[in-house]
Enzyme design. Structure first.
Site, short mmCIF file in Angstrom:
data_model
loop_
_atom_site.label_atom_id
_atom_site.label_comp_id
_atom_site.label_asym_id
_atom_site.label_seq_id
_atom_site.Cartn_x
_atom_site.Cartn_y
_atom_site.Cartn_z
N LYS A 115 46.83 42.16 39.70
CA LYS A 115 46.83 42.45 38.27
C LYS A 115 48.09 43.20 37.87
O LYS A 115 48.69 42.91 36.82
CB LYS A 115 45.56 43.25 37.90
N GLN B 146 38.77 49.23 38.70
CA GLN B 146 38.42 48.16 39.62
C GLN B 146 37.04 48.42 40.23
O GLN B 146 36.78 49.51 40.72
CB GLN B 146 39.48 48.06 40.74
N ASP C 50 39.06 45.42 29.65
CA ASP C 50 38.35 44.64 30.66
C ASP C 50 36.91 44.35 30.23
O ASP C 50 36.18 43.63 30.91
CB ASP C 50 38.37 45.43 31.98
#
Lengths: 280, 280
Positions: free
Chosen positions: B53, B97, B120
């Site tokens: 990412k 994450q 996200d």
């Protein structure tokens, strides 16, 4: 086949009896639960609904703070009123009666309600928490439907639930609640093709369309459970009751089904919110 | 029957090309978009994902601020880091994450992310806004699925979409997005009975189970569109590709399907957030 008429009035009485006790406990601690209701404009049925809710509060000892704003209230003025109620320590829950007049940004007003006081389950935040499985106050009609299911011990896990309707306070959250109870959930709406065929597969049918006698008897699988959240003019549900009764194993009548439980859920959420403040 | 292989790599390239231009515009105004990534602990595949990412950001000119916290980080410490990033004016998006180590309250950490920086799509608030139809940053895999559908002009309105999976960042939000596009949506999961029969009805199949080759060829209706969001060990999707290909009219491969578009959606949301700050 045995038929079960799901008696919402009885379910609501049970809820209210236990709330009465909890309100008495709270009062001993010096706290009276308080629901603030906001009515904007002079729509007669909205006035009736707000009055009914206020009266229901009174009957179990919840204070209701009724705010009636004129038709010409602006969005900004309404938001300012909501801000005040958010700040008001005496107020445990806030209910904004909808629809508001068309010049008011209803969504902005709903979103302004503090999540801790959103006992009617109208904020997107509250909806998200409910859908992800940790919401405190789902909107009241979906909560009522689940309450009836629980009181009558209707199995949900692994069942196929078909929800007809996708409004933010009814079809969407009841779909989410049933999914979280491990039902397989199909959400239908005005663009759904072959609706009768889809409903025919349902073990549980949730009618949340807002159209009188929309769901027909031959759409219903033998033994299905039908919960009718519709409430149309003349006390008519979304379900063609007599025809659907034939195939159903259990069904809510209109009136006396989901409706009375909905109001008791509003009261319950208000008491929940008051307890949360008082005991935590 | 004509077959369409839905080429995610191509879709992602298109997205990234347009983002590059938007990033250049932002830089002319003195603003470089910035994505903060938080990795807790030393799980090798999580490290790989975060690195991928970060590299993807770099390629189109987005700054990435990489924060790597030790395995023994407490929930409180993680929340404090998120608070700092929420406050940091340079940071436009925050990605935590997952999974985080099991002693950390992942949900609390997700919920702490400022809605304006939740690129996200992990907060319940963001989920609620998405489901009610006005979310800015849906979670990235659902956004990717919709992007592929849009790029290939796959009709959704009135179609029956069957989603297999109900996780908070995949099955639930993709169900919500398809419902808002006027699909009839059935959400299935591990308790669903007769899954093959249900999938067989689908015009659009979304596989989001996390089990290799779970969806079989004979579950697929002739002409269905299949989007495979699975990504299992050995680059294997949730769909038995060769067998499902037979019946499908369009299908995403794994790899090269939903995966690459997912990362491009994360970049897009970060640029969206930076623009929102800069131009509004």
């Amino acid at each position: 086949m045995e038929k079960l008429i799901l008696d919402g009035t009885k379910v609501a009485e049970g809820v209210k009896a236990s709330l009465k006790e909890r309100v008495e406990e709270l009062k001993k601690k010096g706290k009276t639960p308080c629901l603030a209701t906001i009515l904007v404009g002079d729509d007669p049925s909205s006035e009736t609904y707000v009055r009914m809710k206020g009266n229901a509060c009174q009957k179990i000892g919840i204070d209701s703070k009724r705010i009636h704003l004129p038709e010409e209230t602006t969005t900004e003025e309404l938001l300012a009123v909501i801000d005040e109620l958010n700040e008001d320590e005496k107020v445990d829950g806030i209910l904004l009666q909808h629809p508001v007049p068309s010049h008011v940004d209803e969504r902005a007003a709903f979103e302004r309600i503090d999540i801790e006081k959103d006992v009617d389950g109208v904020t997107s935040f509250g909806y998200g928490q409910t859908a992800l499985g940790f919401g405190k106050y789902p909107s009241c009609t979906p909560a009522a439907i689940l309450r009836i299911i629980d009181d009558y011990e209707i199995p949900v896990k692994g069942k196929h639930a078909v929800v007809i309707g996708r409004s933010p306070i009814l079809g969407k959250p009841v779909s989410a609640l049933l999914l979280n109870r491990d039902a397989t959930v199909t959400t239908c709406h005005s663009h759904t093709q072959n609706l009768p065929d889809i409903v025919k597969q349902a073990d549980i049918v949730i009618a949340a369309v807002g159209r009188p006698e929309f769901v027909k008897g031959d759409w219903i699988k033998k033994g299905a459970v039908i919960l009718d959240a519709g409430y149309n003019k003349g006390n008519i549900g979304d379900v063609d009751y007599d025809a659907c009764y034939e195939n159903a194993s259990a069904i809510t009548p209109v009136p006396g089904g989901v409706g009375p439980v909905t109001i008791s859920m509003l009261l319950k959420h208000t008491v929940d919110a008051a307890e949360e403040k008082t005991f935590n």
